[in-house]
Design a protein around this motif. Structure first.
Motif, PDB file in Angstrom:
ATOM      1  N   GLY A  26     -21.800   3.641  50.856  1.00 43.05           N
ATOM      2  CA  GLY A  26     -21.836   4.930  50.170  1.00 43.05           C
ATOM      3  C   GLY A  26     -23.255   5.398  49.923  1.00 43.05           C
ATOM      4  N   ILE A  27     -24.124   4.487  49.518  1.00 38.84           N
ATOM      5  CA  ILE A  27     -25.521   4.833  49.277  1.00 38.84           C
ATOM      6  C   ILE A  27     -26.200   5.214  50.588  1.00 38.84           C
ATOM      7  CG2 ILE A  27     -27.760   3.892  48.570  1.00 38.84           C
ATOM      8  CD1 ILE A  27     -26.193   2.336  46.390  1.00 38.84           C
ATOM      9  N   ALA A  28     -25.925   4.465  51.657  1.00 45.29           N
ATOM     10  CA  ALA A  28     -26.502   4.790  52.967  1.00 45.29           C
ATOM     11  C   ALA A  28     -26.071   6.183  53.408  1.00 45.29           C
ATOM     12  CB  ALA A  28     -26.099   3.740  54.003  1.00 45.29           C
ATOM     13  N   ASP A  29     -24.820   6.530  53.170  1.00 47.26           N
ATOM     14  CA  ASP A  29     -24.333   7.873  53.503  1.00 47.26           C
ATOM     15  C   ASP A  29     -25.061   8.934  52.677  1.00 47.26           C
ATOM     16  OD1 ASP A  29     -22.568   6.837  55.369  1.00 47.26           O
ATOM     17  OD2 ASP A  29     -20.819   6.934  54.026  1.00 47.26           O
ATOM     18  N   ASP A  30     -25.299   8.641  51.390  1.00 45.66           N
ATOM     19  CA  ASP A  30     -26.028   9.574  50.528  1.00 45.66           C
ATOM     20  C   ASP A  30     -27.454   9.782  51.028  1.00 45.66           C
ATOM     21  OD1 ASP A  30     -23.763   9.770  48.958  1.00 45.66           O
ATOM     22  OD2 ASP A  30     -24.534   8.492  47.343  1.00 45.66           O
ATOM     23  N   ILE A  31     -28.104   8.700  51.427  1.00 46.58           N
ATOM     24  CA  ILE A  31     -29.472   8.791  51.938  1.00 46.58           C
ATOM     25  C   ILE A  31     -29.495   9.627  53.213  1.00 46.58           C
ATOM     26  CG2 ILE A  31     -31.362   7.457  52.975  1.00 46.58           C
ATOM     27  CD1 ILE A  31     -30.625   5.214  50.943  1.00 46.58           C
ATOM     28  N   LYS A  32     -28.534   9.396  54.082  1.00 45.86           N
ATOM     29  CA  LYS A  32     -28.436  10.181  55.325  1.00 45.86           C
ATOM     30  C   LYS A  32     -28.276  11.667  55.001  1.00 45.86           C
ATOM     31  CE  LYS A  32     -25.683  10.564  59.519  1.00 45.86           C
ATOM     32  NZ  LYS A  32     -24.502  10.115  60.240  1.00 45.86           N
ATOM     33  N   ASP A  33     -27.452  11.973  53.996  1.00 46.34           N
ATOM     34  CA  ASP A  33     -27.259  13.371  53.600  1.00 46.34           C
ATOM     35  C   ASP A  33     -28.566  13.995  53.112  1.00 46.34           C
ATOM     36  OD1 ASP A  33     -24.572  13.164  54.222  1.00 46.34           O
ATOM     37  OD2 ASP A  33     -23.917  12.910  52.128  1.00 46.34           O
ATOM     38  N   VAL A  34     -29.364  13.244  52.359  1.00 44.77           N
ATOM     39  CA  VAL A  34     -30.641  13.764  51.855  1.00 44.77           C
ATOM     40  C   VAL A  34     -31.589  14.035  53.019  1.00 44.77           C
ATOM     41  CG1 VAL A  34     -32.690  13.251  50.457  1.00 44.77           C
ATOM     42  CG2 VAL A  34     -30.407  12.696  49.584  1.00 44.77           C
ATOM     43  N   TYR A  35     -31.656  13.102  53.975  1.00 44.31           N
ATOM     44  CA  TYR A  35     -32.500  13.334  55.150  1.00 44.31           C
ATOM     45  C   TYR A  35     -32.036  14.565  55.922  1.00 44.31           C
ATOM     46  CZ  TYR A  35     -35.292   9.040  54.895  1.00 44.31           C
ATOM     47  OH  TYR A  35     -36.180   8.065  54.513  1.00 44.31           O
ATOM     48  N   ASN A  36     -30.739  14.726  56.089  1.00 41.70           N
ATOM     49  CA  ASN A  36     -30.220  15.901  56.797  1.00 41.70           C
ATOM     50  C   ASN A  36     -30.555  17.191  56.053  1.00 41.70           C
ATOM     51  OD1 ASN A  36     -29.167  14.518  58.998  1.00 41.70           O
ATOM     52  ND2 ASN A  36     -27.187  14.197  58.020  1.00 41.70           N
ATOM     53  N   GLU A  37     -30.468  17.151  54.737  1.00 40.07           N
ATOM     54  CA  GLU A  37     -30.824  18.322  53.934  1.00 40.07           C
ATOM     55  C   GLU A  37     -32.305  18.650  54.113  1.00 40.07           C
ATOM     56  OE1 GLU A  37     -30.823  19.796  49.260  1.00 40.07           O
ATOM     57  OE2 GLU A  37     -29.801  17.936  49.808  1.00 40.07           O
ATOM     58  N   ALA A  38     -33.143  17.615  54.084  1.00 38.41           N
ATOM     59  CA  ALA A  38     -34.578  17.829  54.274  1.00 38.41           C
ATOM     60  C   ALA A  38     -34.854  18.408  55.659  1.00 38.41           C
ATOM     61  CB  ALA A  38     -35.333  16.515  54.079  1.00 38.41           C
ATOM     62  N   LYS A  39     -34.159  17.887  56.663  1.00 41.81           N
ATOM     63  CA  LYS A  39     -34.329  18.384  58.031  1.00 41.81           C
ATOM     64  C   LYS A  39     -33.944  19.851  58.125  1.00 41.81           C
ATOM     65  CE  LYS A  39     -33.058  17.427  62.804  1.00 41.81           C
ATOM     66  NZ  LYS A  39     -32.331  16.541  63.711  1.00 41.81           N
ATOM     67  N   SER A  40     -32.858  20.228  57.464  1.00 41.23           N
ATOM     68  CA  SER A  40     -32.421  21.624  57.502  1.00 41.23           C
ATOM     69  C   SER A  40     -33.399  22.541  56.774  1.00 41.23           C
ATOM     70  CB  SER A  40     -31.014  21.768  56.919  1.00 41.23           C
ATOM     71  OG  SER A  40     -31.019  21.563  55.529  1.00 41.23           O
ATOM     72  N   ASN A  41     -34.258  21.957  55.933  1.00 43.26           N
ATOM     73  CA  ASN A  41     -35.289  22.727  55.253  1.00 43.26           C
ATOM     74  C   ASN A  41     -36.631  22.658  55.982  1.00 43.26           C
ATOM     75  OD1 ASN A  41     -34.355  23.962  52.587  1.00 43.26           O
ATOM     76  ND2 ASN A  41     -33.438  21.926  52.535  1.00 43.26           N
TER      77      ASN A  41
END
Length: 79
Positions: A26-41
């Protein structure tokens, strides 16, 4: 009787590990989501991962790694 106790203890350890593995996923998925959000920015994910890795290192280890990288770059004529 001690075999039953050992088996129960082993089962409890295994169950704890399984729960922790689920939390880790779950934490790994959360980290992946943060990286994806940063990438989209517009942020570069590869560079962000490098920065995270560097920030985990102790200062003297980070300085040693940077000096070694610089030495290798100079030896290969990369500047």
């Amino acid at each position: 009787m001690s075999d039953i106790i050992a088996a129960d203890q082993l089962r409890l350890f295994i169950e704890r590990i399984e729960r922790l593995e689920e939390e880790k996923k779950g934490i790994a998925d959360d980290i992946k989501d943060v990286y994806n959000e940063a990438k989209s920015n517009g942020f570069d994910i590869k560079t962000m991962r490098s920065i995270v890795r560097l920030r985990k290192m102790e200062k003297h280890h980070r300085e040693e790694a940077e000096m070694l990288l610089e030495t290798y770059k100079q030896a290969l004529g990369i500047e």
